[in-house]
Design a protein around this motif. Structure first.
Motif, mmCIF file in Angstrom:
data_model
loop_
_atom_site.group_PDB
_atom_site.id
_atom_site.type_symbol
_atom_site.label_atom_id
_atom_site.label_comp_id
_atom_site.label_asym_id
_atom_site.label_seq_id
_atom_site.Cartn_x
_atom_site.Cartn_y
_atom_site.Cartn_z
ATOM 1 N N ILE A 1 -12.686 48.831 -8.002
ATOM 2 C CA ILE A 1 -12.588 48.572 -6.519
ATOM 3 C C ILE A 1 -12.550 49.961 -5.864
ATOM 4 N N ILE A 2 -12.887 49.656 -4.623
ATOM 5 C CA ILE A 2 -13.163 51.024 -4.030
ATOM 6 C C ILE A 2 -12.587 50.812 -2.419
ATOM 7 N N LEU A 3 -11.524 51.609 -2.124
ATOM 8 C CA LEU A 3 -10.920 51.538 -0.812
ATOM 9 C C LEU A 3 -11.331 52.809 -0.205
ATOM 10 N N ASP A 4 -12.234 52.927 0.625
ATOM 11 C CA ASP A 4 -12.807 54.161 1.389
ATOM 12 C C ASP A 4 -13.243 53.697 2.597
ATOM 13 N N ASP A 5 -13.415 54.789 3.644
ATOM 14 C CA ASP A 5 -14.000 54.708 4.827
ATOM 15 C C ASP A 5 -13.572 53.254 5.673
ATOM 16 N N ASN A 6 -12.366 52.956 5.571
ATOM 17 C CA ASN A 6 -12.025 51.648 6.166
ATOM 18 C C ASN A 6 -12.579 50.591 5.779
ATOM 19 N N THR A 7 -13.258 50.308 4.470
ATOM 20 C CA THR A 7 -13.693 49.112 3.704
ATOM 21 C C THR A 7 -13.164 48.989 2.586
#
Length: 278
Positions: free
Chosen positions: A164-170
């Motif tokens: 999972i990737i949580l970055d750049d408000n996505t």
């Protein structure tokens, strides 16, 4: 709900035989009963007893995830989650004035807003601390575990085949073949897992979290691990699960089990037939 922690004991209050009775547990609580037995109404009753210190996650929850998250302050996002309104601390807004067990809660965006706001706050706090260390010519502190690290750890424990990737408000996931896809394209199980772990992690310490039907959209192989990890990261919170799933109830081995046999409401007076397994 009355909350305190003495010698690892936690406490909630339940209306047993019409009398508000304190029930203690060293761990969590499981409210179990057949469909229509009044479990969700009991959850709503517990919330009303201490509205400001209880987060109740409804079984009626929307799983629509926006592609991009518009980040506001963490406080604003939390008020939206807790009260359904950022300006008025009244749960009536969240539950549509009396529809505590039937209102569809659509707050996924607010939950992710709170996550990204918390992440920004934690990073900013660490940056300022490092700057102070530079000015004083002392060693920088160890990099802390922030909310995103916790989400990634929980995710990896239940979905090891993808990241999972949580970055750049996505929010995105990536397969073992490096194919990325947005949260809105995830399965129901993936989306509900992110929703549940995020909402619990952004909740303040020392409050009660009621989860109505914690097993919805989750395969039995992962739901036990998911809640084990969430509880691990929220040691000061009281977890109260409402379920009719005997497998899930048995998986909470150290939880106090509360059997709701029946429910009756007459002239606005609610009564439950409740048995607590000591």
């Amino acid at each position: 709900i009355n909350w305190y922690k003495t010698s690892s004991m936690k406490q909630i209050t339940l209306p047993i035989n019409g009398v508000n009775t304190p029930i203690q547990s060293e761990h969590s609580y499981v409210i179990i009963g057949a469909n229509g037995s009044g479990k969700s109404h009991l959850g709503a009753w517990i919330e009303k007893a201490d509205s400001n210190n209880v987060l109740r996650i409804s079984a009626q929850r929307a799983l629509s995830v926006p592609e991009y998250i518009t980040v506001r302050s963490e406080k604003t996002a939390w008020l939206q989650i807790l009260y359904g309104n950022e300006k008025n601390m009244d749960k009536g807004y969240k539950w549509a004035w009396g529809n505590e067990t039937t209102k569809l809660v659509d707050d996924y965006n607010s939950v992710l807003e709170a996550v990204f706001a918390r992440m920004a706050n934690e990073k900013d706090k660490y940056f300022k601390l490092c700057r102070q260390c530079e000015e004083k010519n002392i060693d920088k502190p160890q990099t802390p575990q922030i909310i995103v690290d916790k989400i990634v750890d929980i995710w990896n424990s239940v979905f090891p085949q993808r990241s999972i990737i949580l970055d750049d408000n996505t929010v995105k996931a990536k397969t073992d073949k490096n194919k990325e896809y947005l949260a809105k394209q995830m399965s129901d199980g993936e989306r509900v897992a992110i929703y549940l772990m995020s909402q619990c992690l952004v909740a303040p310490e020392n409050i009660s979290i009621i989860i109505d039907e914690p097993e919805i959209h989750l395969h039995k192989a992962i739901m036990h691990k998911l809640w084990d990890k969430i509880e691990e990261y929220c040691p000061t919170n009281i977890f109260i699960y409402i379920t009719h799933d005997l497998d899930f109830a048995s998986s909470r081995k150290d939880a106090k089990k509360i059997w709701v046999k029946s429910y009756n409401r007459e002239n606005s007076i609610e009564k439950w037939d409740i048995q607590v397994n000591r």
